[in-house]
Design a protein around this motif. Structure first.
Motif, PDB file in Angstrom:
ATOM      1  N   VAL A  25       0.829  -1.211   0.000  1.00 39.05           N
ATOM      2  CA  VAL A  25       0.000   0.000   0.000  1.00 39.05           C
ATOM      3  C   VAL A  25       0.862   1.259   0.000  1.00 39.05           C
ATOM      4  O   VAL A  25       2.024   1.241   0.404  1.00 39.05           O
ATOM      5  CB  VAL A  25      -0.962   0.032   1.213  1.00 39.05           C
ATOM      6  N   TYR A  26       0.257   2.356  -0.435  1.00 40.25           N
ATOM      7  CA  TYR A  26       0.887   3.668  -0.401  1.00 40.25           C
ATOM      8  C   TYR A  26       1.102   4.093   1.042  1.00 40.25           C
ATOM      9  O   TYR A  26       0.222   3.843   1.854  1.00 40.25           O
ATOM     10  CB  TYR A  26      -0.008   4.693  -1.109  1.00 40.25           C
ATOM     11  N   PRO A  27       2.186   4.772   1.407  1.00 38.69           N
ATOM     12  CA  PRO A  27       3.286   5.129   0.517  1.00 38.69           C
ATOM     13  C   PRO A  27       4.389   4.074   0.497  1.00 38.69           C
ATOM     14  O   PRO A  27       5.373   4.248  -0.198  1.00 38.69           O
ATOM     15  CB  PRO A  27       3.813   6.419   1.141  1.00 38.69           C
ATOM     16  N   ALA A  28       4.196   3.000   1.280  1.00 45.75           N
ATOM     17  CA  ALA A  28       5.274   2.021   1.444  1.00 45.75           C
ATOM     18  C   ALA A  28       5.732   1.453   0.104  1.00 45.75           C
ATOM     19  O   ALA A  28       6.932   1.376  -0.190  1.00 45.75           O
ATOM     20  CB  ALA A  28       4.816   0.902   2.374  1.00 45.75           C
ATOM     21  N   ALA A  29       4.779   1.069  -0.735  1.00 46.54           N
ATOM     22  CA  ALA A  29       5.105   0.461  -2.027  1.00 46.54           C
ATOM     23  C   ALA A  29       5.962   1.413  -2.861  1.00 46.54           C
ATOM     24  O   ALA A  29       6.920   1.006  -3.514  1.00 46.54           O
ATOM     25  CB  ALA A  29       3.824   0.114  -2.771  1.00 46.54           C
ATOM     26  N   GLY A  30       5.621   2.702  -2.812  1.00 43.61           N
ATOM     27  CA  GLY A  30       6.363   3.705  -3.573  1.00 43.61           C
ATOM     28  C   GLY A  30       7.812   3.819  -3.131  1.00 43.61           C
ATOM     29  O   GLY A  30       8.705   4.042  -3.952  1.00 43.61           O
ATOM     30  N   TYR A  31       8.058   3.666  -1.821  1.00 43.72           N
ATOM     31  CA  TYR A  31       9.433   3.770  -1.327  1.00 43.72           C
ATOM     32  C   TYR A  31      10.293   2.612  -1.819  1.00 43.72           C
ATOM     33  O   TYR A  31      11.478   2.788  -2.092  1.00 43.72           O
ATOM     34  CB  TYR A  31       9.454   3.856   0.206  1.00 43.72           C
ATOM     35  N   VAL A  32       9.704   1.426  -1.936  1.00 40.62           N
ATOM     36  CA  VAL A  32      10.459   0.293  -2.475  1.00 40.62           C
ATOM     37  C   VAL A  32      10.851   0.594  -3.926  1.00 40.62           C
ATOM     38  O   VAL A  32      12.008   0.425  -4.325  1.00 40.62           O
ATOM     39  CB  VAL A  32       9.650  -1.018  -2.388  1.00 40.62           C
ATOM     40  N   ASP A  33       9.897   1.084  -4.705  1.00 40.44           N
ATOM     41  CA  ASP A  33      10.178   1.396  -6.115  1.00 40.44           C
ATOM     42  C   ASP A  33      11.211   2.516  -6.253  1.00 40.44           C
ATOM     43  O   ASP A  33      12.122   2.432  -7.086  1.00 40.44           O
ATOM     44  CB  ASP A  33       8.882   1.792  -6.840  1.00 40.44           C
ATOM     45  N   SER A  34      11.068   3.564  -5.420  1.00 39.95           N
ATOM     46  CA  SER A  34      12.017   4.687  -5.494  1.00 39.95           C
ATOM     47  C   SER A  34      13.420   4.235  -5.139  1.00 39.95           C
ATOM     48  O   SER A  34      14.397   4.653  -5.770  1.00 39.95           O
ATOM     49  CB  SER A  34      11.617   5.807  -4.524  1.00 39.95           C
ATOM     50  N   ALA A  35      13.525   3.398  -4.102  1.00 35.30           N
ATOM     51  CA  ALA A  35      14.845   2.915  -3.692  1.00 35.30           C
ATOM     52  C   ALA A  35      15.453   2.066  -4.802  1.00 35.30           C
ATOM     53  O   ALA A  35      16.632   2.197  -5.139  1.00 35.30           O
ATOM     54  CB  ALA A  35      14.733   2.105  -2.399  1.00 35.30           C
ATOM     55  N   ARG A  36      14.636   1.227  -5.397  1.00 36.84           N
ATOM     56  CA  ARG A  36      15.124   0.378  -6.478  1.00 36.84           C
ATOM     57  C   ARG A  36      15.585   1.212  -7.676  1.00 36.84           C
ATOM     58  O   ARG A  36      16.607   0.913  -8.300  1.00 36.84           O
ATOM     59  CB  ARG A  36      14.041  -0.608  -6.908  1.00 36.84           C
ATOM     60  N   ALA A  37      14.843   2.274  -7.944  1.00 34.79           N
ATOM     61  CA  ALA A  37      15.217   3.150  -9.063  1.00 34.79           C
ATOM     62  C   ALA A  37      16.580   3.797  -8.825  1.00 34.79           C
ATOM     63  O   ALA A  37      17.251   4.212  -9.761  1.00 34.79           O
ATOM     64  CB  ALA A  37      14.148   4.223  -9.268  1.00 34.79           C
ATOM     65  N   LYS A  38      16.976   3.905  -7.529  1.00 33.21           N
ATOM     66  CA  LYS A  38      18.305   4.459  -7.220  1.00 33.21           C
ATOM     67  C   LYS A  38      19.322   3.350  -6.982  1.00 33.21           C
ATOM     68  O   LYS A  38      20.345   3.575  -6.336  1.00 33.21           O
ATOM     69  CB  LYS A  38      18.211   5.375  -6.008  1.00 33.21           C
ATOM     70  N   GLY A  39      19.020   2.171  -7.451  1.00 31.90           N
ATOM     71  CA  GLY A  39      20.003   1.086  -7.437  1.00 31.90           C
ATOM     72  C   GLY A  39      19.917   0.114  -6.282  1.00 31.90           C
ATOM     73  O   GLY A  39      20.739  -0.792  -6.170  1.00 31.90           O
ATOM     74  N   ALA A  40      18.933   0.309  -5.380  1.00 30.41           N
ATOM     75  CA  ALA A  40      18.893  -0.517  -4.171  1.00 30.41           C
ATOM     76  C   ALA A  40      18.561  -1.974  -4.463  1.00 30.41           C
ATOM     77  O   ALA A  40      17.704  -2.272  -5.297  1.00 30.41           O
ATOM     78  CB  ALA A  40      17.871   0.046  -3.185  1.00 30.41           C
ATOM     79  N   LYS A  41      19.260  -2.866  -3.761  1.00 32.99           N
ATOM     80  CA  LYS A  41      18.824  -4.252  -3.685  1.00 32.99           C
ATOM     81  C   LYS A  41      17.773  -4.332  -2.588  1.00 32.99           C
ATOM     82  O   LYS A  41      17.758  -3.520  -1.653  1.00 32.99           O
ATOM     83  CB  LYS A  41      20.002  -5.158  -3.348  1.00 32.99           C
ATOM     84  N   VAL A  42      16.887  -5.315  -2.694  1.00 31.99           N
ATOM     85  CA  VAL A  42      15.775  -5.443  -1.754  1.00 31.99           C
ATOM     86  C   VAL A  42      15.971  -6.708  -0.920  1.00 31.99           C
ATOM     87  O   VAL A  42      16.271  -7.775  -1.471  1.00 31.99           O
ATOM     88  CB  VAL A  42      14.429  -5.518  -2.513  1.00 31.99           C
ATOM     89  N   ALA A  43      15.820  -6.563   0.406  1.00 32.14           N
ATOM     90  CA  ALA A  43      15.843  -7.733   1.294  1.00 32.14           C
ATOM     91  C   ALA A  43      14.524  -7.758   2.055  1.00 32.14           C
ATOM     92  O   ALA A  43      14.190  -6.809   2.755  1.00 32.14           O
ATOM     93  CB  ALA A  43      17.012  -7.647   2.262  1.00 32.14           C
ATOM     94  N   VAL A  44      13.775  -8.845   1.883  1.00 32.11           N
ATOM     95  CA  VAL A  44      12.477  -8.970   2.563  1.00 32.11           C
ATOM     96  C   VAL A  44      12.623  -9.960   3.713  1.00 32.11           C
ATOM     97  O   VAL A  44      13.206 -11.032   3.549  1.00 32.11           O
ATOM     98  CB  VAL A  44      11.396  -9.472   1.578  1.00 32.11           C
TER      99      VAL A  44
END
Ligand SMILES: [Zn+2]
Length: 317
Positions: free
Chosen positions: A249-268
């Motif tokens: 949900v917003y805004p959490a989902a947006g932060y994952v996308d924004s971080a990824r757009a700046k090169g972030a790897k994701v750890a869940v």
């Protein structure tokens, strides 16, 4: 506090690749959700088996409900404050707080209102509470800006004390045993006079209200601005950890996308593989399945060391 050193809950290969990346990361985000507090034994707001049925909670968590019946809404929140104070920060809260002290460029965004990260002494300037806190209170008068942070007084006023008599059907244990909530029509609640509710000490006119974001309200502007600034200041983001939330949900989902757009790897880190950010996982990301209270201290250990017994700031207060 139980040590997780004895047995590893994370596959060794994943642990090594994650820690190698964590050690070299300078801009790091964490996004926290209810699953982190479930590890502390706190029922989730909407989760199955949660003490509060969704429709009741949704009906009570609105400005309209407070306007109509502030006594009932305060009883709901007094109960939630009491339950949150019964829970304790878990090793994951302490490990994240320590990471914030060790890594200058680490920012935590939390959707939790339970006060567990502040109580674990997470540096406040590196902890953004997207939905406010049960332990912040503020004046309900539009023009009065009075707010109080980290108010752990339980009950907040004597009239909001929860009965402790075991024969009383409204006690915590009786409610838990029956999976009832205090808005259930079968549970008699004392009628509260407006004069017995918490009153603003500044304007002396308005009632105090819980400092949480209610349905239909905006997320706190200052918090969103701080996060936007942190994102804008980050040329590159190395890592975003998504812990105990599906971040759908917003805004959490947006932060994952924004971080990824700046090169972030994701750890869940999550109990359930179905709880995945909307964008899914890419090659090189991590999914750590299981209890956050065990996994988070283990994967952060290369930076934060062994997490030892720590003070609980609500108890110290
Ligand atoms: Zn006021």
């Amino acid at each position: 506090m139980a040590s997780t050193a004895a047995r590893s809950v994370v596959p060794q290969k994943d642990l090594e690749s994650f820690q190698a990346h964590l050690n070299s990361s300078t801009r790091i985000l964490a996004l926290l959700g209810a699953g982190l507090s479930a590890s502390s034994g706190l029922p989730t707001f909407r989760g199955a088996g949660g003490l509060w049925r969704t429709h009741d909670a949704v009906e009570l968590a609105t400005p309209e409900a407070f306007g109509r019946d502030p006594g009932l809404v305060w009883q709901f929140y007094s109960y939630r404050r009491h339950m949150a104070l019964q829970a304790k920060p878990n090793p994951a809260h302490y490990a994240l707080a320590e990471l914030a002290r060790k890594k200058e460029g680490f920012m935590t965004l939390s959707q939790n209102v339970d006060g567990l990260s502040p109580r674990a002494n997470h540096p406040p300037e590196k902890l953004k509470l997207l939905h406010g806190s049960l332990f912040d209170v503020k004046c309900s008068e539009f023009f009065c800006k009075h707010t109080e942070s980290n108010n752990y007084t339980d009950p907040i006023v004597p009239a909001l004390a929860i009965p402790t008599d075991e024969s009383d059907p409204t006690t915590i244990s009786a409610l838990q045993a029956r999976e009832l909530d205090i808005s259930d029509e079968n549970v008699a609640l004392p009628e509260l006079a407006i004069r017995d509710l918490p009153r603003c000490p500044k304007c002396k006119r308005g009632l105090l209200r819980p400092g949480v974001v209610w349905f239909g309200e905006m997320l706190p502007t200052q918090v969103l601005d701080d996060i936007d600034k942190w994102m804008a200041d980050s040329k590159k983001i190395d890592l975003i950890m998504v812990i105990g939330t599906s971040a759908k949900v917003y805004p959490a989902a947006g932060y994952v996308d924004s971080a990824r757009a700046k090169g972030a790897k994701v750890a869940v880190v999550n109990m359930d593989r179905a709880d995945m950010p909307a964008s899914g996982l890419y090659k090189g990301d991590w999914f750590f399945e299981g209890d956050a209270a065990q996994i988070v201290p283990e994967i952060l250990k290369s930076v934060v060391g062994e997490i030892k017994e720590q003070p609980d700031l609500a108890v110290e207060a």
